[in-house]
Design a protein around this motif. Structure first.
Motif, PDB file in Angstrom:
ATOM      1  N   PHE A 176     -10.574   7.198   6.836  1.00 26.33           N
ATOM      2  CA  PHE A 176     -10.594   5.770   7.082  1.00 26.33           C
ATOM      3  C   PHE A 176     -10.673   5.025   5.757  1.00 26.33           C
ATOM      4  N   VAL A 177     -10.146   3.800   5.753  1.00 32.48           N
ATOM      5  CA  VAL A 177     -10.214   2.999   4.525  1.00 32.48           C
ATOM      6  C   VAL A 177     -11.680   2.781   4.149  1.00 32.48           C
ATOM      7  N   ALA A 178     -12.537   2.573   5.165  1.00 31.60           N
ATOM      8  CA  ALA A 178     -13.961   2.342   4.894  1.00 31.60           C
ATOM      9  C   ALA A 178     -14.563   3.525   4.140  1.00 31.60           C
ATOM     10  N   THR A 179     -14.148   4.737   4.502  1.00 27.06           N
ATOM     11  CA  THR A 179     -14.681   5.934   3.835  1.00 27.06           C
ATOM     12  C   THR A 179     -14.177   6.009   2.400  1.00 27.06           C
ATOM     13  N   ARG A 180     -12.887   5.679   2.216  1.00 30.50           N
ATOM     14  CA  ARG A 180     -12.341   5.678   0.847  1.00 30.50           C
ATOM     15  C   ARG A 180     -13.046   4.614   0.008  1.00 30.50           C
ATOM     16  N   TYR A 181     -13.285   3.490   0.652  1.00 31.46           N
ATOM     17  CA  TYR A 181     -13.984   2.400  -0.028  1.00 31.46           C
ATOM     18  C   TYR A 181     -15.372   2.875  -0.472  1.00 31.46           C
ATOM     19  N   ALA A 182     -16.094   3.541   0.454  1.00 34.56           N
ATOM     20  CA  ALA A 182     -17.436   4.042   0.127  1.00 34.56           C
ATOM     21  C   ALA A 182     -17.361   5.049  -1.030  1.00 34.56           C
ATOM     22  N   ALA A 183     -16.398   5.961  -0.940  1.00 32.40           N
ATOM     23  CA  ALA A 183     -16.284   7.014  -1.966  1.00 32.40           C
ATOM     24  C   ALA A 183     -15.986   6.407  -3.335  1.00 32.40           C
ATOM     25  N   ARG A 184     -15.057   5.447  -3.377  1.00 32.16           N
ATOM     26  CA  ARG A 184     -14.699   4.854  -4.675  1.00 32.16           C
ATOM     27  C   ARG A 184     -15.829   3.962  -5.200  1.00 32.16           C
ATOM     28  N   VAL A 243     -11.728  -1.770  -5.616  1.00 32.01           N
ATOM     29  CA  VAL A 243     -11.553  -0.310  -5.649  1.00 32.01           C
ATOM     30  C   VAL A 243     -10.484   0.166  -4.664  1.00 32.01           C
ATOM     31  N   LEU A 244      -9.915  -0.753  -3.915  1.00 31.22           N
ATOM     32  CA  LEU A 244      -8.879  -0.372  -2.955  1.00 31.22           C
ATOM     33  C   LEU A 244      -7.506  -0.804  -3.476  1.00 31.22           C
ATOM     34  N   THR A 245      -6.464  -0.186  -2.966  1.00 30.40           N
ATOM     35  CA  THR A 245      -5.109  -0.594  -3.326  1.00 30.40           C
ATOM     36  C   THR A 245      -4.735  -1.828  -2.510  1.00 30.40           C
ATOM     37  N   ALA A 246      -3.571  -2.400  -2.844  1.00 32.33           N
ATOM     38  CA  ALA A 246      -3.102  -3.579  -2.109  1.00 32.33           C
ATOM     39  C   ALA A 246      -2.990  -3.253  -0.617  1.00 32.33           C
ATOM     40  N   ARG A 247      -2.363  -2.103  -0.321  1.00 32.93           N
ATOM     41  CA  ARG A 247      -2.183  -1.732   1.086  1.00 32.93           C
ATOM     42  C   ARG A 247      -3.518  -1.491   1.778  1.00 32.93           C
ATOM     43  N   GLU A 248      -4.430  -0.836   1.072  1.00 31.85           N
ATOM     44  CA  GLU A 248      -5.729  -0.545   1.680  1.00 31.85           C
ATOM     45  C   GLU A 248      -6.509  -1.830   1.961  1.00 31.85           C
ATOM     46  N   ASN A 249      -6.372  -2.816   1.080  1.00 34.76           N
ATOM     47  CA  ASN A 249      -7.049  -4.088   1.325  1.00 34.76           C
ATOM     48  C   ASN A 249      -6.580  -4.704   2.632  1.00 34.76           C
ATOM     49  N   VAL A 250      -5.275  -4.629   2.865  1.00 38.44           N
ATOM     50  CA  VAL A 250      -4.712  -5.198   4.096  1.00 38.44           C
ATOM     51  C   VAL A 250      -5.112  -4.344   5.299  1.00 38.44           C
ATOM     52  N   GLU A 251      -5.019  -3.032   5.089  1.00 36.18           N
ATOM     53  CA  GLU A 251      -5.299  -2.081   6.171  1.00 36.18           C
ATOM     54  C   GLU A 251      -6.762  -2.160   6.624  1.00 36.18           C
ATOM     55  N   PHE A 252      -7.632  -2.476   5.666  1.00 39.75           N
ATOM     56  CA  PHE A 252      -9.073  -2.508   5.951  1.00 39.75           C
ATOM     57  C   PHE A 252      -9.387  -3.494   7.082  1.00 39.75           C
ATOM     58  N   GLY A 279       1.333   1.262   8.797  1.00 41.84           N
ATOM     59  CA  GLY A 279       2.688   0.719   8.858  1.00 41.84           C
ATOM     60  C   GLY A 279       2.673  -0.803   8.880  1.00 41.84           C
ATOM     61  N   ARG A 280       1.735  -1.367   9.631  1.00 42.44           N
ATOM     62  CA  ARG A 280       1.646  -2.816   9.714  1.00 42.44           C
ATOM     63  C   ARG A 280       1.315  -3.419   8.348  1.00 42.44           C
ATOM     64  N   ALA A 281       0.394  -2.760   7.636  1.00 40.27           N
ATOM     65  CA  ALA A 281       0.004  -3.252   6.314  1.00 40.27           C
ATOM     66  C   ALA A 281       1.205  -3.207   5.368  1.00 40.27           C
ATOM     67  N   ALA A 282       1.944  -2.102   5.415  1.00 37.88           N
ATOM     68  CA  ALA A 282       3.112  -1.956   4.538  1.00 37.88           C
ATOM     69  C   ALA A 282       4.161  -3.019   4.878  1.00 37.88           C
ATOM     70  N   GLU A 283       4.307  -3.272   6.173  1.00 40.97           N
ATOM     71  CA  GLU A 283       5.317  -4.231   6.636  1.00 40.97           C
ATOM     72  C   GLU A 283       5.007  -5.648   6.140  1.00 40.97           C
ATOM     73  N   ILE A 284       3.762  -6.055   6.257  1.00 42.91           N
ATOM     74  CA  ILE A 284       3.411  -7.422   5.847  1.00 42.91           C
ATOM     75  C   ILE A 284       3.493  -7.567   4.325  1.00 42.91           C
ATOM     76  N   LEU A 285       3.167  -6.480   3.615  1.00 40.01           N
ATOM     77  CA  LEU A 285       3.282  -6.535   2.148  1.00 40.01           C
ATOM     78  C   LEU A 285       4.753  -6.663   1.743  1.00 40.01           C
ATOM     79  N   ARG A 286       5.620  -5.957   2.448  1.00 42.57           N
ATOM     80  CA  ARG A 286       7.066  -6.074   2.190  1.00 42.57           C
ATOM     81  C   ARG A 286       7.524  -7.505   2.447  1.00 42.57           C
ATOM     82  N   GLU A 287       7.022  -8.057   3.543  1.00 46.63           N
ATOM     83  CA  GLU A 287       7.387  -9.418   3.931  1.00 46.63           C
ATOM     84  C   GLU A 287       7.017 -10.426   2.838  1.00 46.63           C
ATOM     85  N   LEU A 288       5.942 -10.114   2.117  1.00 43.06           N
ATOM     86  CA  LEU A 288       5.484 -11.010   1.057  1.00 43.06           C
ATOM     87  C   LEU A 288       5.990 -10.566  -0.312  1.00 43.06           C
ATOM     88  N   GLY A 289       6.966  -9.664  -0.327  1.00 43.70           N
ATOM     89  CA  GLY A 289       7.593  -9.238  -1.574  1.00 43.70           C
ATOM     90  C   GLY A 289       6.748  -8.295  -2.405  1.00 43.70           C
TER      91      GLY A 289
END
Lengths: 411, 248
Positions: A3-11, B100-109, B122-132
């Protein structure tokens, strides 16, 4: 995929490396100290078992009916030969030997010493009471060599007697009349403990029977191969004994030592708890500092809709990672240390002398730590529990973040 | 057009007793679905406070506030958090992405917080594509420029298709080109997905894109122009914004 939350915690754990490393080292040191104390506590069980095996007490003892209540040495087994045979046939029993006891007054010239005389099987006794193997003077008893007595150095000194001197033993006989017999000192034992030396007075059991006019044995002392099976062997042996005879365990025989060691163990656990509490406060302080640094981040997460419960989970997850890392470091440090302790032991001999007696039982003053499969689960449970508890207050603090206030302050 | 935000006599005070400061002094406002609304006003006029109330980040001191027909004043903290999670997106002036998260992970979170299952990546990747930002999806935040970070913040705000997106000074830290790009993207998202955008700003370039401009002065609505006839600079000058420092 995590999960992203777990990656977030780890980082996040890796974000401030210096603080994380210090926290992990703190947790590991606390765990190693707790592990050492636990190993010591468990090793004390082995110490008692050793006292039973070599200090004359025995792991199990067949005793006559009524002995538990009265502890009267004049009592005799209903059928000692049947009991001895049953004990020797029992799986797990390494050695069984018969004994009889009597309260006697030893005298030589104008000197007298009251003592408990023990009638033994000369061929087997040194295997259950290894201190009589080390004779200071003379020799040990032999089968078919009547009239010999072995005494401790303290008794010999009080009687001003030496090897080959003859001493008179006086005791109460079967019908209550006074009985006397002459014994010749064949050996003098020096255990290193004066208290213990003042209790050693052994003759061949047939000599004691003749002296008292009371036939039979008062006990069968049993040594087992694995002290952890004492209770199981007792349960198996009990129905095979002569009617009325009973089996008591090492714990029954040495309640003072058990109590003393239980008290020691409790003290050691309190010390461990204090050590862990200090570690826990250190980790909590580091975690709280980390939470305070990330107040704006928590405000944003809260603004995005993260609930307080999820925030608590996130921080506890971070703590769990610290706990696991702390446990791994603790194992890396602790395993060799406890292994060495279990192999070499801690010798308190220089402080206590060659041997140490407690409640009349000779104890070898070397404690060996316990080393076993329990170590890994123990370290992981202690480490993870400590870090989880330490994270609760910082987690609660983070969960209370008011996003509007925190963002306003940040701006 | 139905109202998704309705405020009547909305007040908000900070502090207590003689220390009490009124940030909002009775705001009346209706916002319909799909609006692209700019809140303007000088510093201290109550723009950020109003945005915080509309976003259910804070509870009003008095008056009535309905957001998506939910009375914000009577919602518990947990209910407000739920309302934000499911229906409101936020874009902050300082981006406020998780570093500490990537762009996609920030959206996915955010999608994960909503409880979305397998399709969130997939949804996170799609919206990031939409925003260039398709090529930058796996970059850490500190590897992105300010404009890119703010676009990620917008992606995070709109990923879950919220009914309302609130943006507090979204272009304040951006240069002219990035500000223009961002506003175009936000307008485009509004047009395609029908979300309501409400943003506070001092920036004439932002006001130029607004379909409706609400001017706050001293915690009250001073002007409400559904389709401003004046040029953005004139609106901001009239409300005193162009002579004031940012913030508010």
């Amino acid at each position: 995929m995590a999960f992203v939350a777990t990656r977030y915690a780890a980082r996040t754990v890796g974000r401030n490396l210096r603080r994380t490393v210090l926290s992990i080292v703190g947790i590991a040191i606390g765990c190693v100290l707790a592990l050492f104390m636990e190993s010591l506590n468990r090793g004390k069980g082995e110490l008692i078992a050793r006292a039973g095996a070599s200090g004359g007490v025995g792991h199990l003892r067949v005793v006559p009916e009524g002995w538990r209540e009265r502890r009267d040495v004049r009592l005799r087994l209903a059928d000692w030969q049947a009991d001895l045979a049953a004990a020797r046939a029992e799986p797990g029993v390494v050695l069984a030997t018969s004994r009889a006891r009597a309260q006697v007054l030893l005298a030589m010239g104008t000197h007298v010493v009251p003592v408990e005389m023990v009638g033994v099987e000369p061929a087997l006794e040194p295997k259950t009471f290894r201190y009589v193997q080390a004779m200071a003077e003379g020799r040990y008893l032999r089968d078919g060599d009547p009239g010999g007595v072995v005494v401790g150095r303290a008794i010999a000194d009080r009687l001003s007697a030496g090897v080959d001197d003859e001493i008179v033993a006086t005791a109460m006989g079967k019908g209550g009349e006074i009985q006397s017999a002459m014994f010749r000192i064949v050996g003098i034992v020096a255990t290193g403990s004066e208290d213990a030396d003042a209790t050693i007075c052994q003759v061949a059991r047939p000599d004691l029977e003749r002296f008292l006019g009371v036939p039979g044995a008062g006990e069968v002392t049993i040594i087992v191969s694995d002290y952890r099976r004492i209770d199981a062997i007792r349960a198996a042996l009990l129905p095979k004994l002569a009617p009325g005879d009973d089996v008591v365990t090492l714990s029954d025989l040495t309640p003072e030592i058990e109590g003393h060691l239980a008290q020691d163990a409790a003290t050691a656990r309190v010390i461990s708890a204090i050590i862990l509490l200090i570690v826990l406060l250190g980790v909590a302080s580091a975690q709280l500092a980390a939470v305070l640094e990330r107040r704006r981040e928590f405000a944003v997460l809260s603004a995005l809709g993260m609930s307080g419960t999820r925030m608590v989970r996130l921080i506890v997850e971070e703590a769990l990672m610290l706990g696991v890392a702390g446990a791994l470091v603790a194992l890396a440090i602790g395993l060799p240390l406890v292994w060495r302790f279990a192999r070499g032991g801690l010798d308190f001999g220089r402080y206590l002398g060659g041997s140490y007696s407690f409640a009349g039982v000779l104890l070898e003053p070397v404690i060996y730590g316990d080393f076993g499969w329990w170590i890994a689960p123990y370290v992981f449970v202690v480490s993870i529990a400590a870090t989880t508890v330490a994270s609760l207050y910082p987690a609660w603090y983070a969960a209370r973040t008011d996003p509007a206030v925190a963002l306003r302050v940040a701006q | 057009m139905s109202s998704i935000v309705r405020a009547r006599g909305l007040t908000k005070a900070f502090g207590a007793g003689s220390q009490q400061v009124w940030a909002l002094r009775g705001v009346d406002l209706d916002v319909g679905a799909g609006e692209f609304l700019a809140l303007v006003g000088p510093s201290g006029s109550g723009k950020t406070t109003l945005l915080n109330l509309l976003g259910a980040l804070d509870a009003p001191t008095g008056g009535e506030l309905l957001v998506l027909d939910r009375p914000v004043a009577s919602l518990s903290k947990r209910e407000r958090a739920r309302l934000r999670l499911m229906s409101i997106g936020f874009v902050f002036q300082a981006y406020n992405l998780v570093p500490v998260l990537t762009a996609r992970e920030n959206v996915e979170f955010v999608l994960e917080l909503q409880g979305m299952g397998g399709g969130r990546r997939g949804r996170a990747a799609e919206i990031l594509r939409e925003l260039g930002l398709g090529d930058l999806a796996d970059r850490r935040i500190n590897e992105l420029s300010g404009g890119q970070q703010q676009r990620v913040a917008v992606a995070r705000a709109v990923a879950a298709r919220p009914a309302i997106v609130l943006a507090d000074e979204p272009t304040a830290n951006l240069d002219g080109e990035n500000a223009e790009t961002l506003m175009h993207l936000m307008r485009d998202l509004r047009d395609r997905h029908g979300m309501t955008f409400i943003f506070s700003t001092h920036d004439p370039r932002v006001v130029a894109h607004a379909v409706r401009v609400v001017t706050l002065v001293d915690g009250r609505v001073a002007r409400d122009e559904p389709k401003p006839g004046e040029a953005p600079h004139e609106i901001l000058s009239a409300s005193g914004v162009l002579h004031a420092a940012p913030g508010g």
